[in-house]
Write an enzyme that holds these catalytic residues in place. Structure first.
Site, PDB file in Angstrom:
ATOM      1  N   ARG A  97      40.005  40.299  42.732  1.00 40.64           N
ATOM      2  CA  ARG A  97      41.521  40.408  43.317  1.00 40.64           C
ATOM      3  C   ARG A  97      41.193  41.035  44.787  1.00 40.64           C
ATOM      4  NH1 ARG A  97      46.053  42.381  39.761  1.00 40.64           N
ATOM      5  NH2 ARG A  97      44.996  44.554  40.204  1.00 40.64           N
ATOM      6  N   LYS A 196      46.983  42.865  46.767  1.00 43.39           N
ATOM      7  CA  LYS A 196      47.530  44.222  46.903  1.00 43.39           C
ATOM      8  C   LYS A 196      47.158  44.933  48.238  1.00 43.39           C
ATOM      9  CE  LYS A 196      47.348  46.805  42.579  1.00 43.39           C
ATOM     10  NZ  LYS A 196      48.543  46.006  41.967  1.00 43.39           N
ATOM     11  N   GLU A 232      59.127  39.442  40.482  1.00 43.28           N
ATOM     12  CA  GLU A 232      58.603  40.797  40.024  1.00 43.28           C
ATOM     13  C   GLU A 232      59.244  41.893  40.262  1.00 43.28           C
ATOM     14  OE1 GLU A 232      54.388  41.729  40.754  1.00 43.28           O
ATOM     15  OE2 GLU A 232      54.584  40.464  42.580  1.00 43.28           O
TER      16      GLU A 232
HETATM   17  C1  LIG Z   1      49.167  45.873  40.871  1.00 42.68           C
HETATM   18  C2  LIG Z   1      50.710  44.899  40.661  1.00 42.68           C
HETATM   19  C3  LIG Z   1      50.943  44.455  39.621  1.00 42.68           C
HETATM   20  C4  LIG Z   1      50.118  44.687  38.414  1.00 42.68           C
HETATM   21  O1  LIG Z   1      48.884  44.095  38.362  1.00 42.68           O
HETATM   22  P1  LIG Z   1      47.912  44.507  37.211  1.00 42.68           P
HETATM   23  O2  LIG Z   1      46.559  44.067  37.601  1.00 42.68           O
HETATM   24  O3  LIG Z   1      48.446  44.100  35.816  1.00 42.68           O
HETATM   25  O4  LIG Z   1      48.001  46.092  37.023  1.00 42.68           O
HETATM   26  C5  LIG Z   1      52.065  43.681  39.477  1.00 42.68           C
HETATM   27  N1  LIG Z   1      52.901  43.500  40.728  1.00 42.68           N
HETATM   28  C6  LIG Z   1      52.508  44.240  41.660  1.00 42.68           C
HETATM   29  C7  LIG Z   1      53.532  44.037  42.940  1.00 42.68           C
HETATM   30  C8  LIG Z   1      51.393  45.090  41.969  1.00 42.68           C
HETATM   31  O5  LIG Z   1      51.258  45.803  43.071  1.00 42.68           O
END
Ligand SMILES: *Cc1c(COP(=O)(O)O)cnc(C)c1O
Length: 351
Positions: A97, A196, A232
């Protein structure tokens, strides 16, 4: 304010621990002793990094990250098993990622092996900061930032990859109360919601602060294009349960591809639930039996209620729910209490 030292307490027993009150762990920073750091120039590759004491960074005022927000974060956890092993959960997924995000933000990224090796080294150097079984986990935060000076808007000439860590407890001890609102959005089509990027978070501080001041835990964001579909929450993915069907918004560039999300889909399929990655409307959420959020920080956390335009829907939580069944299975794999026949955990040490 309590101050923490790297002092090791306990001796002659099988584990030694840092001097932390493990029963009071929250989600505040307690920096573990060591961090991993490595730099590279634009157009080159990261080579051999090194561990150093956790310390402040010296950074150029004209650094890309400070001026143009060129940076990515990652998050993962190390957990201690009852028999003293330390486990990482799917770290190569975080590496992948970060690589995809780096490509989107025009940054070089560590190779998958380098990323996983850096995380391993950081955890092993900070072993006594990994909480005892059942008390929490060591939260690991890899960063990739444009650290070189750049005045004219554009990619930085130098990059820094670093990994630091902090022991943490559960983020939400209870279920979450979410609110859906129309006025702010987390991500836009063509933007960076699917990676991210460091720039994704501060723009939602204000709406989140407002939501918290009225008693909610987080916002459930709607898609910016139509305002009809659920995407989300601020840093976790969302699922609904209706009968035997488990649904979550399909991935697109406005939804972060959570590793917990992906793992829960596989666990749900292994339990023979029907899993749908689809477009979820507000009405579908209001009509669900259960709603839950997933993410490294929250694990699988039940949602107790969702409020939209003053209407509040409540959901089943706790013992006997599908959410609890999924949560327990994932937690058991991550803490090594059931056999991991999916190859998701990486053992860092021998008990
Ligand atoms: C980090 C994050 C997640 C969750 O990702 P994981 O890999 O399960 O920790 C979901 N949504 C957003 C916006 C995030 O920054």
């Amino acid at each position: 304010m309590q101050s923490y030292t790297g002092a090791i307490v306990g001796s002659g027993c099988e584990h030694t621990y840092a001097n932390v009150d493990w029963d009071k762990l929250g989600f505040n920073l307690i920096p573990a002793d060591y961090m991993y750091i490595i730099k590279c120039n634009d157009g080159e590759n990261f080579s051999q990094g090194a561990l150093t004491r956790y310390s402040k960074l010296e950074i150029d005022p004209s650094a890309g990250i400070l001026n143009y927000g060129q940076g990515l974060l990652e998050s993962l956890k190390a957990q201690r098993t009852k028999d003293g092993r330390i486990l990482l959960f799917r770290p190569e997924e975080n590496a992948l990622r970060m690589k995809m995000g780096a490509d989107r933000l025009c940054m070089p990224s560590p190779s998958l092996e380098q990323f996983v090796d850096a995380v391993k080294q950081t955890v092993l150097a900070n072993q006594h900061w990994v909480p005892p079984p059942g008390k929490g986990s060591l939260y690991i935060r890899p960063l990739l930032i444009g650290s070189g000076p750049v005045l004219l808007m554009g990619p930085a000439p130098e990059y820094t990859f670093l990994v630091y860590a902090s022991p943490v407890g559960n983020l939400h001890k209870m279920s979450m109360k979410l609110v859906i609102q129309d006025k702010s959005h987390r991500a836009t089509p063509g933007g960076t919601g699917g990676i991210k990027s460091i720039t994704n978070y501060s723009p939602i501080f204000k709406p989140i602060k407002e939501a918290k001041s009225t008693g909610f835990s987080d916002i459930l964001f709607l898609d910016a294009a139509t305002g009809k579909f659920i995407e989300e929450a601020s840093s976790c993915n969302v699922f609904t349960v209706k009968g035997n069907v488990i649904s979550t918004p399909a991935l697109q560039d406005t939804i972060l591809p959570g590793i917990t999300r992906k793992s829960i889909i596989d666990i749900a399929l292994s339990f023979k639930y029907q899993v749908e990655e689809c477009q979820l409307m507000v009405e579908d959420v209001m009509d669900a039996d259960e709603v839950f959020c997933t993410g490294t920080a929250v694990g699988v956390t039940p949602v107790g209620s969702v409020t939209y335009q003053g209407k509040r829907c409540e959901y089943k939580t706790g013992a006997g729910t599908v959410t609890e069944r999924l949560r327990a299975k994932l937690a058991a794999i991550q803490t090594g209490t059931v056999e991991d026949n999916l190859g998701w955990t990486l053992t860092l040490n021998q008990a």
